[in-house]
Design a protein around this motif. Structure first.
Motif, PDB file in Angstrom:
ATOM      1  N   GLU A  75     -17.015   8.443 -19.112  1.00  0.00           N
ATOM      2  CA  GLU A  75     -16.351   9.749 -19.062  1.00  0.00           C
ATOM      3  C   GLU A  75     -16.212  10.172 -17.599  1.00  0.00           C
ATOM      4  O   GLU A  75     -17.190  10.202 -16.872  1.00  0.00           O
ATOM      5  CB  GLU A  75     -17.201  10.766 -19.852  1.00  0.00           C
ATOM      6  CG  GLU A  75     -16.795  12.201 -19.746  1.00  0.00           C
ATOM      7  CD  GLU A  75     -15.407  12.474 -20.300  1.00  0.00           C
ATOM      8  OE1 GLU A  75     -15.243  12.430 -21.527  1.00  0.00           O
ATOM      9  OE2 GLU A  75     -14.487  12.726 -19.491  1.00  0.00           O
ATOM     10  N   ASP A  76     -14.993  10.492 -17.175  1.00  0.00           N
ATOM     11  CA  ASP A  76     -14.802  10.857 -15.769  1.00  0.00           C
ATOM     12  C   ASP A  76     -15.029  12.341 -15.490  1.00  0.00           C
ATOM     13  O   ASP A  76     -15.187  12.742 -14.347  1.00  0.00           O
ATOM     14  CB  ASP A  76     -13.409  10.440 -15.277  1.00  0.00           C
ATOM     15  CG  ASP A  76     -12.295  11.078 -16.087  1.00  0.00           C
ATOM     16  OD1 ASP A  76     -12.429  11.136 -17.325  1.00  0.00           O
ATOM     17  OD2 ASP A  76     -11.295  11.512 -15.501  1.00  0.00           O
ATOM     18  N   GLU A  77     -15.036  13.163 -16.544  1.00  0.00           N
ATOM     19  CA  GLU A  77     -15.281  14.592 -16.307  1.00  0.00           C
ATOM     20  C   GLU A  77     -16.781  14.832 -16.344  1.00  0.00           C
ATOM     21  O   GLU A  77     -17.416  14.718 -17.405  1.00  0.00           O
ATOM     22  CB  GLU A  77     -14.587  15.438 -17.373  1.00  0.00           C
ATOM     23  CG  GLU A  77     -13.085  15.544 -17.154  1.00  0.00           C
ATOM     24  CD  GLU A  77     -12.396  16.169 -18.342  1.00  0.00           C
ATOM     25  OE1 GLU A  77     -12.607  17.373 -18.552  1.00  0.00           O
ATOM     26  OE2 GLU A  77     -11.667  15.454 -19.059  1.00  0.00           O
ATOM     27  N   ASP A  96     -14.107   7.575 -23.251  1.00  0.00           N
ATOM     28  CA  ASP A  96     -12.995   8.498 -23.012  1.00  0.00           C
ATOM     29  C   ASP A  96     -11.709   7.679 -22.897  1.00  0.00           C
ATOM     30  O   ASP A  96     -11.723   6.536 -22.442  1.00  0.00           O
ATOM     31  CB  ASP A  96     -13.278   9.258 -21.708  1.00  0.00           C
ATOM     32  CG  ASP A  96     -12.242  10.336 -21.417  1.00  0.00           C
ATOM     33  OD1 ASP A  96     -11.640  10.854 -22.375  1.00  0.00           O
ATOM     34  OD2 ASP A  96     -12.042  10.655 -20.230  1.00  0.00           O
ATOM     35  N   MET A 100      -8.589   8.748 -21.302  1.00  0.00           N
ATOM     36  CA  MET A 100      -7.953   8.878 -19.991  1.00  0.00           C
ATOM     37  C   MET A 100      -9.009   8.758 -18.905  1.00  0.00           C
ATOM     38  O   MET A 100      -9.800   9.679 -18.695  1.00  0.00           O
ATOM     39  CB  MET A 100      -7.229  10.234 -19.889  1.00  0.00           C
ATOM     40  CG  MET A 100      -6.185  10.459 -20.982  1.00  0.00           C
ATOM     41  SD  MET A 100      -4.974   9.121 -21.107  1.00  0.00           S
ATOM     42  CE  MET A 100      -3.978   9.510 -19.667  1.00  0.00           C
ATOM     43  N   LYS A 152     -11.128  15.859 -28.320  1.00  0.00           N
ATOM     44  CA  LYS A 152     -11.671  16.993 -27.556  1.00  0.00           C
ATOM     45  C   LYS A 152     -10.854  18.240 -27.874  1.00  0.00           C
ATOM     46  O   LYS A 152      -9.639  18.128 -27.995  1.00  0.00           O
ATOM     47  CB  LYS A 152     -11.540  16.734 -26.050  1.00  0.00           C
ATOM     48  CG  LYS A 152     -12.412  15.637 -25.515  1.00  0.00           C
ATOM     49  CD  LYS A 152     -12.100  15.483 -24.025  1.00  0.00           C
ATOM     50  CE  LYS A 152     -12.691  14.213 -23.462  1.00  0.00           C
ATOM     51  NZ  LYS A 152     -12.222  13.937 -22.087  1.00  0.00           N
TER      52      LYS A 152
HETATM   53 CA    CA Z   1     -10.841  11.713 -18.906  1.00  0.00          CA
END
Ligand code: CA
Length: 239
Positions: free
Chosen positions: A13-15, A57, A59, A106
């Motif tokens: 997950e990049d967030e 995730d 994206m 989400k």
């Molecule tokens: Ca993302």
């Protein structure tokens, strides 16, 4: 592995705030976890660590979730839950054979996500047990329906003697229906019995998508099926 050993989950997950929210809840739920913040790091960790489940995730920087998923699937059967940003993204990936076991959108409810994690891990560990003991307990346990043959011990499906390449979910659905030949099940029942969800947690479209993929692989004319039939107003059965 001892029964009370903690299950380990990889979060890709990049967030950062979402990753931390997941991490805290996994910890509270009694899981170990590791976090990767982009697709490349996620792929590397997935392939080198020993994870019981991957939360992926869609994206992501460097490599997106589809690519990570299909590259993990070349090597491993670790359950993968794909996390998408919007319903429409989820609709799009439901039509693709990415090899993911499940999808959530989400913003998700933590309670629902935790139930799905539990169901996916439970299903995958019961499969391992079946595979390990399979050659003894299910030897010769083959269900034949005309030209279709399902070997429950070897996880093999053949059509007129030719092997049919099925995803795990497709295999599970067809073997469940084969063991209950002629008995129709609603999509909700199939989600519960094949996918392992309790109540209405799962997405019934996942059943329809798996049915249409199976039909494309086993039916002469998928729009006019002879094996995997629809019982109007009820659900699906194998005949
Ligand atoms: Ca993302």
């Amino acid at each position: 592995m001892s029964a009370n050993e903690k299950k380990k989950i990889l979060i890709v997950e990049d967030e950062n705030n979402i990753a931390q929210l997941l991490a805290v809840n996994l910890m509270l739920g009694g899981y170990d976890y590791d976090i990767a913040y982009d697709g490349e790091a996620g792929l590397e960790k997935a392939l080198t660590g020993q994870f019981d489940l991957i939360l992926l995730d869609l994206m992501l920087p460097k490599l997106n979730g589809y690519e990570v998923c299909s590259r993990v699937r070349e090597k491993l059967n670790t359950p993968i839950i794909m996390v998408t940003a919007r319903e429409e993204e989820k609709d799009k990936i439901l039509g693709l054979d990415t090899g993911a076991d499940d999808y959530v959108t989400k913003p998700f409810s933590i309670g629902e996500l935790m139930s799905r994690i539990k169901a996916n891990i439970r299903r995958s560990s019961s499969e391992t047990v079946i595979k390990e003991t399979g050659s003894d307990t299910h030897h010769g346990d083959v269900i034949r329906v005309r030209d279709l043959s399902i070997d429950l011990g070897k996880y093999d499906v053949t059509l007129s003697g030719e092997p049919v390449s099925l995803s795990k979910q497709e295999y599970e659905l067809i073997s469940f229906l084969a063991k209950n030949l002629g008995q129709p099940y609603t999509r909700e029942q199939l989600l519960e019995k094949v996918w392992g969800y309790e109540g209405f947690l799962g997405d019934i479209r996942a059943v329809d998508v798996t049915v249409s993929r199976l039909r494309a692989k086993i039916e002469r004319d998928p729009s006019n099926p002879e094996y995997l039939l629809t019982k109007r107003g009820i659900g699906y059965y194998l005949k």
